[in-house]
Design an enzyme around this catalytic site. Structure first.
Site, PDB file in Angstrom:
ATOM      1  CE  LYS A 102      -3.502   0.139   2.836  1.00 50.55           C
ATOM      2  NZ  LYS A 102      -4.312   0.309   4.077  1.00 50.55           N
ATOM      3  CG  HIS A 137      -3.608 -38.635  13.801  1.00 49.37           C
ATOM      4  ND1 HIS A 137      -3.691 -39.934  14.267  1.00 49.37           N
ATOM      5  CD2 HIS A 137      -4.674 -38.461  12.988  1.00 49.37           C
ATOM      6  CE1 HIS A 137      -4.754 -40.522  13.742  1.00 49.37           C
ATOM      7  NE2 HIS A 137      -5.370 -39.649  12.959  1.00 49.37           N
ATOM      8  N   GLY A 176      -4.784  -3.706   5.724  1.00 52.55           N
ATOM      9  CA  GLY A 176      -4.107  -4.817   5.080  1.00 52.55           C
ATOM     10  C   GLY A 176      -4.737  -6.169   5.361  1.00 52.55           C
ATOM     11  NE  ARG A 177      -6.112  -5.873  11.633  1.00 52.30           N
ATOM     12  CZ  ARG A 177      -5.519  -4.690  11.736  1.00 52.30           C
ATOM     13  NH1 ARG A 177      -4.443  -4.415  11.009  1.00 52.30           N
ATOM     14  NH2 ARG A 177      -5.981  -3.768  12.569  1.00 52.30           N
ATOM     15  CD  GLU A 219       9.360  -6.866   6.241  1.00 53.47           C
ATOM     16  OE1 GLU A 219       9.251  -7.122   7.455  1.00 53.47           O
ATOM     17  OE2 GLU A 219       8.887  -5.841   5.715  1.00 53.47           O
ATOM     18  CE  LYS A 263       6.095  -2.793   9.645  1.00 56.65           C
ATOM     19  NZ  LYS A 263       5.032  -2.122   8.852  1.00 56.65           N
ATOM     20  CD  GLU A 266      -1.525  -6.436  11.779  1.00 52.10           C
ATOM     21  OE1 GLU A 266      -0.328  -6.777  11.737  1.00 52.10           O
ATOM     22  OE2 GLU A 266      -2.180  -6.153  10.756  1.00 52.10           O
TER      23      GLU A 266
END
Length: 532
Positions: free
Chosen positions: A209, A384, A266-267, A215, A499, A353
């Site tokens: 954005k 399992h 974002g999420r 990253e 950050k 978040e």
């Protein structure tokens, strides 16, 4: 929209009193056929079975009172109508609208926020044109060959939601089309993905954005370098999804650019261009519209005031009952569908978040528990692995099961009188009953205490439309809980400090920030970690 503290609601006192003696599912009549039939809610193709929760009709009535007193549906309506809900009163904040729902309000006339939905329609039109150009051969590689793979380069909300949806819907992929994802700044992640590709027939969709995500930009440069090594023009292979006017909004650098708005977090962005470009490439435009349709239907259904007829609101309030009144710190989301293998990971971000906050909307410290720890893996594999703890451990873990009556591919056969899909769903329902009912045994190691609260969310088949609905059910569940706890579910200040410190460490490594004395925590950590 006016919010009050969670502890100020009269219904909270009533629920606290009821929680002193929660419903005993292990009692002789604790889980009857009548109870199972009565405790069922339906929404947009999904049925929620919640008789295996430790609630009575009186508790559900009190939860309804809490929803009404806190104005949860009114808050949801205000959000969808464009109220500025991403804010903290009296303090610097993002101060934004929260309009991921506008991205799928394209079916309504008029839409709730016409300007926002007009932008969503514009981007959808751009996407449709681009997909048509791919299909008719207008857009090809330098050799005139069609592109077969799109790699999404992004992190956080620019990866988790889109990746979860793509994996969920791979069964509906167009012939000869596939998607992959690069997220981690770990160079091995990029190297592994690139190693398995025909780069000449691959598009890279870079998603950020701000256009400055460290990253993502680092991984983009790795991709560009690899394309150049192969003699390929990056401008013919790279696309961008970014904010209009961001550093990445550069038509000369990317084959195509699509825009995301700052009022879409974002999420919550999987149904914006953040998710839809790659999903459109892999699944086609019709599937994109089906995803949006399913989500839109839930957006409108979330405005139903009756919690017994509003699945996301009921899920939210059952979660509050388990977390705030029964004291359970985590919730496991366990899909009995391999296609949903990454959906719990998306929910981890979306929920934790959003609601991992300890300050109210008024800037005060909260005096109650907010977001739980969210985790999960697909069944039956999890049976399992970690089910031992959820059945007999000292930590009670509420569970939300998700399942489908029919498989996606329809490739199944009967073994010992039942199909694989029937075995899958029978396992899910058996786990729900076992957690609730428990089992007595003379051997204490073989006793199951029961009274482990859980619910089952089930639909016919996992399709683009039901995936959109499932996504929106959980988005609204999360938002409803944040509204009730009087926290801002739409910022993420907690990710910023790391950050800042990472940038400081990188400055030290690159020689741009040299301290006269090597005594700072950053320098000491680098030295002791053996990083130079």
């Amino acid at each position: 929209m006016e919010f009050r503290d969670f502890s100020a609601y009269a219904a909270v006192g009533r629920l606290a009193a009821l929680a002193k003696a929660p419903h005993d599912l292990t009692a002789a009549a604790g889980l009857t056929a009548q109870r199972i039939g009565a405790m069922k809610a339906s929404c947009c193709g999904f049925d929620l079975l919640y008789a295996t929760q430790r609630v009575t009709p009186e508790v559900v009535d009190a939860l309804q009172e809490l929803a009404d007193e806190a104005g949860l549906v009114a808050a949801c309506a205000a959000m969808q109508q464009g109220a500025v809900l991403n804010r903290i009163e009296g303090y610097a904040s993002e101060n934004r609208q929260v309009l991921h729902t506008a991205c799928r309000d394209v079916f309504a006339e008029p839409p709730l926020v016409p300007a926002a939905t007009a932008k969503a329609r514009r981007e959808l039109d751009k996407l449709r044109i681009f997909l048509d150009e791919l299909a008719d051969g207008t857009v090809t590689n330098a050799q005139g060959q069609p592109f077969t793979t799109m790699v999404q380069v992004g992190i956080g909300g620019s990866d988790l939601g889109p990746r979860a949806l793509y994996l969920a819907l791979k069964a509906y992929a167009l012939p000869g089309r596939a998607a992959q994802f690069i997220a981690n700044v770990d160079p091995d992640d990029t190297a592994e993905v690139l190693a398995g590709l025909d780069l000449s027939r691959t598009l890279f969709n870079v998603v950020s954005k701000s256009g400055s995500t460290l990253e993502t930009l680092t991984n983009e440069q790795l991709v560009r370098a690899r394309l150049a090594q192969e003699g390929l023009d990056p401008a013919r292979h790279l696309m961008a999804v970014t904010g209009e006017g961001s550093p990445m909004d550069d038509p000369g650098t990317y084959l195509r650019s699509f825009y995301m708005e700052d009022y879409v977090g974002g999420r919550y962005s999987a149904t914006s261009m953040v998710g839809l470009v790659t999903l459109g490439f892999a699944l086609g435009f019709e599937a994109v519209m089906a995803i949006l349709q399913g989500a839109h239907e839930v957006d409108r259904a979330a405005l139903e005031p009756d919690i017994r007829a509003n699945v996301p609101l009921l899920l939210a309030l059952l979660g509050i009952w388990n977390h705030n009144f029964l004291g359970h710190a985590t919730v496991a989301v366990l899909p009995y569908s391999q296609a949903l293998s990454r959906f719990p990971a998306h929910l981890q971000q979306c929920d934790m978040e959003s609601n991992g906050k300890s300050v109210t909307r008024h800037g005060k410290a909260v005096g109650w528990q907010t977001g739980p720890v969210v985790w999960g893996e697909p069944g039956t594999n999890g049976q399992h692995a970690f089910y031992q703890l959820i059945h007999q451990g000292t930590e009670v873990v509420p569970v939300e099961f998700i399942g489908f009556r029919y498989s996606q591919y329809g490739l199944d056969l009967e073994v010992a009188g039942t199909s694989s899909q029937q075995k899958l769903i029978a396992n899910m329902l058996a786990q729900s009953l076992a957690l609730a009912l428990g089992k007595r045994d003379d051997n204490p190691a073989r006793c199951f205490p029961g009274n482990r609260p859980n619910s089952v969310l089930i639909a016919d088949r996992l399709t683009p439309r039901t995936m959109g609905a499932l996504l929106a059910i959980y988005e609204h569940r999360i938002a409803f809980q944040g509204f009730c706890w009087n926290i801002n579910s739409f910022d993420q200040e907690g990710v910023q400090l790391g950050k800042v410190l990472a940038t400081r460490l990188l400055d030290l490594l690159s020689g741009r920030m040299v301290s006269a004395e090597s005594t700072t925590p950053e320098e000491s950590m680098l030295r002791q970690a053996g990083i130079e």
